[in-house]
Every structure is written in structure tokens, then in C-alpha cells.
Design a protein around this motif. Sequence first.
Motif, PDB file in Angstrom:
ATOM      1  N   GLY A 123      21.764  26.298 113.395  1.00 53.48           N
ATOM      2  CA  GLY A 123      20.982  24.986 113.623  1.00 53.48           C
ATOM      3  C   GLY A 123      19.674  25.584 113.946  1.00 53.48           C
ATOM      4  O   GLY A 123      19.158  26.911 113.571  1.00 53.48           O
ATOM      5  N   PRO A 124      18.782  24.788 114.409  1.00 52.84           N
ATOM      6  CA  PRO A 124      17.368  25.248 114.554  1.00 52.84           C
ATOM      7  C   PRO A 124      17.297  26.527 115.360  1.00 52.84           C
ATOM      8  O   PRO A 124      17.888  26.603 116.436  1.00 52.84           O
ATOM      9  CB  PRO A 124      16.776  24.334 115.444  1.00 52.84           C
ATOM     10  N   LYS A 125      16.392  27.621 114.797  1.00 51.71           N
ATOM     11  CA  LYS A 125      16.680  28.982 115.574  1.00 51.71           C
ATOM     12  C   LYS A 125      16.038  28.989 116.806  1.00 51.71           C
ATOM     13  O   LYS A 125      16.525  30.111 117.594  1.00 51.71           O
ATOM     14  CB  LYS A 125      16.034  29.908 114.526  1.00 51.71           C
ATOM     15  N   ASP A 126      15.297  28.283 117.188  1.00 51.55           N
ATOM     16  CA  ASP A 126      14.735  28.495 118.675  1.00 51.55           C
ATOM     17  C   ASP A 126      16.129  27.998 119.785  1.00 51.55           C
ATOM     18  O   ASP A 126      15.541  28.185 120.915  1.00 51.55           O
ATOM     19  CB  ASP A 126      13.534  27.437 118.851  1.00 51.55           C
ATOM     20  N   VAL A 127      16.866  27.368 119.134  1.00 54.70           N
ATOM     21  CA  VAL A 127      17.947  26.879 119.983  1.00 54.70           C
ATOM     22  C   VAL A 127      19.370  27.309 119.776  1.00 54.70           C
ATOM     23  O   VAL A 127      20.038  27.847 120.498  1.00 54.70           O
ATOM     24  CB  VAL A 127      18.102  25.236 120.030  1.00 54.70           C
ATOM     25  N   HIS A 177      31.802  24.001 102.886  1.00 56.01           N
ATOM     26  CA  HIS A 177      30.955  22.954 102.131  1.00 56.01           C
ATOM     27  C   HIS A 177      29.684  22.617 102.864  1.00 56.01           C
ATOM     28  O   HIS A 177      29.930  21.906 104.224  1.00 56.01           O
ATOM     29  CB  HIS A 177      31.685  21.979 101.731  1.00 56.01           C
ATOM     30  N   PHE A 178      28.519  22.999 102.673  1.00 56.45           N
ATOM     31  CA  PHE A 178      27.410  22.562 103.350  1.00 56.45           C
ATOM     32  C   PHE A 178      26.923  21.137 103.066  1.00 56.45           C
ATOM     33  O   PHE A 178      25.856  21.078 102.204  1.00 56.45           O
ATOM     34  CB  PHE A 178      26.460  23.819 103.065  1.00 56.45           C
ATOM     35  N   SER A 179      27.671  20.349 103.555  1.00 55.17           N
ATOM     36  CA  SER A 179      27.548  18.991 103.111  1.00 55.17           C
ATOM     37  C   SER A 179      26.385  18.340 104.202  1.00 55.17           C
ATOM     38  O   SER A 179      25.940  18.935 104.971  1.00 55.17           O
ATOM     39  CB  SER A 179      28.711  18.090 103.528  1.00 55.17           C
ATOM     40  N   ASP A 180      25.932  17.151 104.042  1.00 56.89           N
ATOM     41  CA  ASP A 180      24.888  16.521 104.598  1.00 56.89           C
ATOM     42  C   ASP A 180      25.345  16.325 105.956  1.00 56.89           C
ATOM     43  O   ASP A 180      24.867  16.460 107.107  1.00 56.89           O
ATOM     44  CB  ASP A 180      24.408  15.242 104.129  1.00 56.89           C
ATOM     45  N   ALA A 181      26.605  16.091 106.308  1.00 59.47           N
ATOM     46  CA  ALA A 181      27.340  15.513 107.614  1.00 59.47           C
ATOM     47  C   ALA A 181      27.408  16.962 108.539  1.00 59.47           C
ATOM     48  O   ALA A 181      26.884  17.040 109.540  1.00 59.47           O
ATOM     49  CB  ALA A 181      28.789  14.874 107.349  1.00 59.47           C
ATOM     50  N   PHE A 182      27.663  18.021 107.663  1.00 62.32           N
ATOM     51  CA  PHE A 182      27.884  19.387 108.464  1.00 62.32           C
ATOM     52  C   PHE A 182      26.422  19.886 108.966  1.00 62.32           C
ATOM     53  O   PHE A 182      26.529  20.293 109.843  1.00 62.32           O
ATOM     54  CB  PHE A 182      28.476  20.341 107.366  1.00 62.32           C
ATOM     55  N   CYS A 183      25.536  19.588 107.975  1.00 62.77           N
ATOM     56  CA  CYS A 183      24.178  20.253 108.477  1.00 62.77           C
ATOM     57  C   CYS A 183      23.620  19.526 109.613  1.00 62.77           C
ATOM     58  O   CYS A 183      22.424  20.160 109.972  1.00 62.77           O
ATOM     59  CB  CYS A 183      23.232  20.275 107.036  1.00 62.77           C
ATOM     60  N   LYS A 184      24.045  18.320 109.856  1.00 66.13           N
ATOM     61  CA  LYS A 184      23.463  17.489 110.865  1.00 66.13           C
ATOM     62  C   LYS A 184      23.965  17.874 112.202  1.00 66.13           C
ATOM     63  O   LYS A 184      23.808  17.055 113.363  1.00 66.13           O
ATOM     64  CB  LYS A 184      23.490  15.931 110.545  1.00 66.13           C
ATOM     65  N   LEU A 185      24.984  18.703 112.292  1.00 71.39           N
ATOM     66  CA  LEU A 185      25.589  18.969 113.664  1.00 71.39           C
ATOM     67  C   LEU A 185      24.879  19.578 114.497  1.00 71.39           C
ATOM     68  O   LEU A 185      23.917  20.687 114.068  1.00 71.39           O
ATOM     69  CB  LEU A 185      26.700  20.035 113.355  1.00 71.39           C
ATOM     70  N   SER A 186      24.887  19.410 115.737  1.00 65.72           N
ATOM     71  CA  SER A 186      24.152  19.980 116.991  1.00 65.72           C
ATOM     72  C   SER A 186      24.812  21.171 117.200  1.00 65.72           C
ATOM     73  O   SER A 186      25.906  21.618 116.580  1.00 65.72           O
ATOM     74  CB  SER A 186      24.033  19.565 118.108  1.00 65.72           C
ATOM     75  N   ALA A 187      24.106  22.228 117.692  1.00 64.80           N
ATOM     76  CA  ALA A 187      24.598  23.573 117.877  1.00 64.80           C
ATOM     77  C   ALA A 187      25.970  23.543 118.904  1.00 64.80           C
ATOM     78  O   ALA A 187      26.684  24.085 118.625  1.00 64.80           O
ATOM     79  CB  ALA A 187      23.507  24.473 118.531  1.00 64.80           C
TER      80      ALA A 187
END
Length: 310
Positions: free
Chosen positions: A129-133, A94-104
Motif C-alpha cells: 500500500g502507500p509506502k509511508d504506512v 490478480h491485481f484487480s481494482d478491488a485488491f488495489c484498494k485494500l488498506s494495509a
Amino acid sequence: MQIIHLTYPIKENIFPTKIVLALGFFDGVHRGHQHLIRTAREKATEKKLPLAVMTFDRHPKSVYQGADVSYIDSLEEKAYKMEKLNVDYLLVMHFSDAFCKLSAQQFIDEIIVKLETDTVVAGFDYTYGPKDVANMENFPKFAKGRFDIVNVPQQSYDGQKIGSTEIKKAIVNGDIELANELLGSPYMMSGKIGHGLRNGHKLGFPTANLVWQDNKVIPKIGVYATKTKIDGHWHDSMTSVGYNVTIGDGKKVLIESNLFGFDEEAYGKKMAIKWYKYTRGEIKFANLDDLKKQMEADETEIKAYFAQQS
């Protein structure tokens, strides 16, 4: 195959053993995805471990960018394809708000490691996460040697990049044959049969009207050579995607299939359509006689098309 729905934070000891884990969104489960999953299947067989594939219940872009995302596959259609590829577990996060805030690093520590992963198999462009990292180049740094990593290179078919974006573009443009080549199987839409205006019955061409899930990619307006499944049986058919401009109000897109040799009441039953070839655009006819003549010509053309394919 077992489908497991996950919510962050995930539980421990979901599996009795370590797993080989394939990562991706896998919309369409196209030829590129199939190559990746077969690579993961080979690795799982070699290590005598179960193969798990992790996807999400919605596209990350719909959360990060608030984008209105259309999909090649519903979850049910995706699961059907995964099972045919001998996947043992389909994990739906489940792509929740909490899940999407995880760091790499958190994604690796709290998802990958917690799932008792022995080997990760992912495509060259997979991000977490952010694709540059959070990219495949940096994956080993975050993994810290706790599991093996298989990086699958980009796949192409006959010089054409294989990707969900390219397939969706082909479907929308009516280039169903290209879409099917990239998918490795005919594009499919599934749902239930809804009530229509029964105009097809009046013309001698009864139709089954598809009620499909929201956010599915809709083929270009026009008429198609298709196969339609009702009651577990596939029938050659011709399917119209359009606004019913000759008879209807022209306001709502309708998908109506005329199944050759089938004329039964089937309202409310499950229905699936496989798309093969775009044959013509939508035409507004002066009268019903002209419409009927065109439908007779469509039927002749599409029957001849399937006869050549067999």
C-alpha cells in the motif's frame, strides 16, 4: 511446483497446512530475489512447511500510476526460475481494482492471515500500500503477532545494487554482461518462431524470427552473442535486434537468430533466446555483399567468444 491463480476475495483452506510465504513482485528473479527465496526455503525446511511465493499478474505501477511497464520475465519464465529454487507453490494474485484498494491492515487480515501463513519473508523495501504506512517497519504492527516476519536486507553484487530497475536499464543499454551478473543467469526471451522475409536464407544465414510477448524488455539495437533453443536443444547463435535497415522497411523492430549448424523449417515452434554479449551496433550497408561479409565476421567473432567461455 503448483501455480495457483488468486482473485480477491480469496478462498479459505487453499493449503492443507500452514505455509511460509515469500512476498514480492520478483521480476527477473535476480540474485537479490534468489537470496530472499533461499532464506524462505530454509525457514520452510526448518519448520517442515511448504514454501509459497506470492507475486502479481501485473506490476502495481501499471494500476496505481497507469504506467506502461516493461518486464524482465513473462509469468512462464518467472515460474521456470521459481521451480528451480524449490518453491512449492507460486501464487499469482490478480491485481484487480478491488485488491488495489485494500488498506494495509486489510491486506494482512484478508490475504496473509487467510492464507494460513506461519512466516512471512519479504525484502526490506516491500510495500503493500502507500509506502509511508504499508512498509516493513510497520509490518509487525499490522501482523499483531499472528505470524513470524523475516525482513531480508538489501543485496548488492560487486558494489552494484541488485534491482529489477538496474537490470532493465542494463539490458536496454546493451550491457548484457552486467545484466546477467545481477540476474545470476543469462537474460532470456521466449516465444514462437514467426515468418520473416527469408532474406537471411538468401545470404546463407537463415534466421529464426522471434515473436515475443508484449512488454518484455528489448535489448539495445545491435548484434549479440546468444544461445537459442528450438525443439528442446540449445544452439550457439548470433542474434540481431534491429530494423533491418539494409533490406527491410526499417519500421518494426525484429529479433532474428542465426543458429550455428541449424537449418530447418521451424515456423510456429517454441523458441527461447539467452543473451550473452553485445558485439556491435546496427549498420546500413551499401549492398548485400557488404552485409554478407559483415555477417561472416560476426559469426567468426561470436564462435570465438563461445569457444573462450567453454
